[in-house]
Each structure stands twice: as structure tokens, then as C-alpha cells.
Design a protein around this motif. Sequence first.
Motif, mmCIF file in Angstrom:
data_model
loop_
_atom_site.group_PDB
_atom_site.id
_atom_site.type_symbol
_atom_site.label_atom_id
_atom_site.label_comp_id
_atom_site.label_asym_id
_atom_site.label_seq_id
_atom_site.Cartn_x
_atom_site.Cartn_y
_atom_site.Cartn_z
ATOM 1 N N GLU A 236 0.831 -1.198 0.000
ATOM 2 C CA GLU A 236 0.000 0.000 0.000
ATOM 3 C C GLU A 236 0.870 1.254 0.000
ATOM 4 O O GLU A 236 2.022 1.218 0.441
ATOM 5 C CB GLU A 236 -0.905 0.016 1.241
ATOM 6 C CG GLU A 236 -1.893 -1.145 1.291
ATOM 7 C CD GLU A 236 -2.567 -1.275 2.638
ATOM 8 O OE1 GLU A 236 -3.705 -0.781 2.782
ATOM 9 O OE2 GLU A 236 -1.957 -1.855 3.549
ATOM 10 N N TRP A 238 0.770 5.520 1.052
ATOM 11 C CA TRP A 238 0.043 6.541 1.809
ATOM 12 C C TRP A 238 -0.344 7.703 0.894
ATOM 13 O O TRP A 238 0.507 8.317 0.262
ATOM 14 C CB TRP A 238 0.912 7.061 2.947
ATOM 15 C CG TRP A 238 0.285 8.203 3.710
ATOM 16 C CD1 TRP A 238 0.576 9.525 3.593
ATOM 17 C CD2 TRP A 238 -0.750 8.109 4.676
ATOM 18 N NE1 TRP A 238 -0.204 10.267 4.429
ATOM 19 C CE2 TRP A 238 -1.047 9.430 5.120
ATOM 20 C CE3 TRP A 238 -1.473 7.051 5.224
ATOM 21 C CZ2 TRP A 238 -2.008 9.703 6.073
ATOM 22 C CZ3 TRP A 238 -2.436 7.324 6.178
ATOM 23 C CH2 TRP A 238 -2.693 8.635 6.595
ATOM 24 N N LYS A 239 -1.655 7.983 0.834
ATOM 25 C CA LYS A 239 -2.157 9.099 0.034
ATOM 26 C C LYS A 239 -3.201 9.887 0.831
ATOM 27 O O LYS A 239 -4.203 10.368 0.296
ATOM 28 C CB LYS A 239 -2.749 8.592 -1.286
ATOM 29 C CG LYS A 239 -1.705 7.959 -2.203
ATOM 30 C CD LYS A 239 -2.285 7.551 -3.543
ATOM 31 C CE LYS A 239 -1.211 6.924 -4.429
ATOM 32 N NZ LYS A 239 -1.747 6.494 -5.748
ATOM 33 N N TRP A 255 -4.442 4.915 3.225
ATOM 34 C CA TRP A 255 -3.636 3.944 2.504
ATOM 35 C C TRP A 255 -4.378 3.466 1.250
ATOM 36 O O TRP A 255 -5.568 3.154 1.309
ATOM 37 C CB TRP A 255 -3.321 2.742 3.384
ATOM 38 C CG TRP A 255 -2.410 3.059 4.531
ATOM 39 C CD1 TRP A 255 -2.753 3.227 5.842
ATOM 40 C CD2 TRP A 255 -0.998 3.263 4.455
ATOM 41 N NE1 TRP A 255 -1.642 3.528 6.591
ATOM 42 C CE2 TRP A 255 -0.547 3.550 5.767
ATOM 43 C CE3 TRP A 255 -0.066 3.239 3.421
ATOM 44 C CZ2 TRP A 255 0.780 3.807 6.057
ATOM 45 C CZ3 TRP A 255 1.262 3.486 3.708
ATOM 46 C CH2 TRP A 255 1.685 3.767 5.010
ATOM 47 N N VAL A 256 -3.666 3.416 0.141
ATOM 48 C CA VAL A 256 -4.241 2.968 -1.127
ATOM 49 C C VAL A 256 -3.511 1.700 -1.568
ATOM 50 O O VAL A 256 -2.275 1.673 -1.621
ATOM 51 C CB VAL A 256 -4.107 4.062 -2.210
ATOM 52 C CG1 VAL A 256 -4.594 3.529 -3.555
ATOM 53 C CG2 VAL A 256 -4.885 5.305 -1.817
ATOM 54 N N LEU A 257 -4.278 0.663 -1.870
ATOM 55 C CA LEU A 257 -3.701 -0.624 -2.253
ATOM 56 C C LEU A 257 -3.019 -0.532 -3.620
ATOM 57 O O LEU A 257 -3.618 -0.102 -4.598
ATOM 58 C CB LEU A 257 -4.787 -1.696 -2.292
ATOM 59 C CG LEU A 257 -4.327 -3.125 -2.634
ATOM 60 C CD1 LEU A 257 -3.438 -3.673 -1.531
ATOM 61 C CD2 LEU A 257 -5.534 -4.026 -2.857
ATOM 62 N N GLU A 258 -1.751 -0.932 -3.668
ATOM 63 C CA GLU A 258 -1.002 -0.981 -4.933
ATOM 64 C C GLU A 258 -1.066 -2.370 -5.555
ATOM 65 O O GLU A 258 -1.038 -2.512 -6.768
ATOM 66 C CB GLU A 258 0.459 -0.595 -4.686
ATOM 67 C CG GLU A 258 0.683 0.840 -4.244
ATOM 68 C CD GLU A 258 0.522 1.821 -5.384
ATOM 69 O OE1 GLU A 258 0.834 1.455 -6.535
ATOM 70 O OE2 GLU A 258 0.072 2.961 -5.130
#
Length: 334
Positions: A236, A238-239, A255-258
Motif C-alpha cells: 500500500e 500513503w495518500k 492507505w491505497v492498495l497498490e
Amino acid sequence: MDSKMEEKDFLACCGSKKFAEEMTSSGPFANLDQAIDAARDIWFNKVDVNGWLEAFAAHPQIGQNPSAKHPSDTSAQWSKGEQSTALQTATDSSLQELSDWNARYWKKFGFVFLICASGRTASEILAELKRRYPNRPIVEFEIAAQEQMKVTELRLAKLFSTQVKAASISTQNPETAAKKAGEDRVSIIGAHLTATSEASAGKTPQISPRTRPPITTHVLDVARGSPAAGIEVRLEMWKGNQPRPLFGQEDEGGWVLEGSSITDKDGRSGQLMSMIDALNPGIYKISFNTGKYCPSGFFPYVSILFEIKESQKWEHFHVPLLLSPFSFSTYRGS
């Protein structure tokens, strides 16, 4: 590549005879990635404790000139290059302190302090030696094995680079080969001058395309001494509204899943993100579902946070997990 490498070539990469024999019988390798995959499997699954100690013993003490006694030895020459930054940044007092701490380390653990020294200063190496000295022998033994694998991967890359260049030149006639060698020297000098001029002008040097995702990981079960298969992994970024998650609030929204994956039989996670050239600078988090893998262990899951800066966006980040039921550790690999 078509040419079959010899046992002595692999012995220069790793001082274990068992490792060199297994690599020779496993070859020839089509490319470097294939060789590294085989090397990891052999080192962690087929070389025993005696083989690990044999490889450790082939390394000179950090801070010593490894090629002084064997100037023509390939391994010694490579080791000298790997320690060049440390030797260039060392003072008489720091070399003496390194020698003293190496002696203390040897007395406690029974083998030479092993670290992938490439690009590290004398002070950085000394600090790492002092940090690792309090470790329990079984923990330090595993860390040393991981460092040996890092060194082996670097040397395999050097070996393949040398073999490819030699094969390329050998297929040409003498006149063409001589011309090619001259062109290579000009290209190398020109590349250095271009990189220098671009850096002084504030430009980003052109980077060759990646051959693997920029962030990777693997999991090693230290208690069993084997790769940890079947562990769920999430990457993830951080955004959130803040530039970075505040201490104590690392698990809040933002948190955005990559990407996600499951470790294979070799403990590797597979592709966690897209194949991109430049990473977005920022805070990243890799999470491991360790509770499902080891229900009786102390950790229901493990999360590792790390920061990638603007100046590092072209680099590769390998962030492995060394796991046991009641402890874990990590490091930035290559």
C-alpha cells in the motif's frame, strides 16, 4: 547465454564448494535472473551449515585489503571493489576500531562479520557491526547468510556482464573487436560525462527500463530455515491528507492498495505493483498475514513502513521479512 560457466566462476561468487557444484550442474543459464533464482534456491535449500561457514570463511575481514595476498584472485578483486567505499572513507582510528570489533565479533560468533559492503562507508559498516553484535548466534547466523546472498547476487551480475562482453567480442574478427573495444571505452567515458553534466544542470539522467517491479519482497521462516510459502502480502501507499501518516496513526485511513499476492514455494511474493520506471515518492507499507501462516505465533500480522524519496525513485527496493514465531526482522535489499 550459450557459454557454460565453470565451477571456479561460481566459487568466486560464493565460497561454498557445494554451491559452486550445484550451480554448475544447474546451468547453463539463459540470463542473470535465471541464475539468481537458482542461486537462492541452492543457497537456502541445498547448502548445509558447513557450506554456509565455508562461504563465510572465504571473505576477508572488513577493513582489510582482500587482494594483498592474492592479487590475481577474482573473488579477492571483487571483494576489494566492494569494500572500496569503506577503505576510501576510513581513517587510521576507524580501521583500528573496525579491527577491534571484528575480533570481538569473531570471538562471540565464530565467523567473520559479513555484510554487503558495496557503497557503504567505514562508519556505516562499523555502526552496523555494533548494532548486530548483541544478537543471539542463531539470529546472527541467519543475517550473515542473507548478507552472503546479497554479495553472491552482485557477483553473479558481474560474472554475467563479463561473460556477455567476452562472448560478444569473441564472435567478431580481430579488427572489429578492437574497434568495438575502443567504442566501448568512448561510450563509458561519454556516459560518465553526460551523467555529470546532467547532474550539474539539474537534469535527471536517463535510466534504462526495469526488468522487474520496483518494489519486491520475500519471506524466510528463520525457525525452519526455509522459505515461507502461502503468506498473503499487500503493498500500500500513503495518500492521506497529511504528507505522511503521523506516529501512532499509521493504520488510519489514507492507505491505497497498490497490489497483493501470495508467497510461492521460494518465499517470493510475485508482482505487487505495475512495471513502472519511476516510483512515486512517498510512504509505502508492506503487510504480511503472518497469523494465518503461523497461528501459534506472537504476531497476527506484520507491517513494514518505509519511505522512498524523490532522489530514489529510479532505484529498486527489496524489503524482505525474516520471520520466527516470536521475532521478525527486515532490511533493505537489492
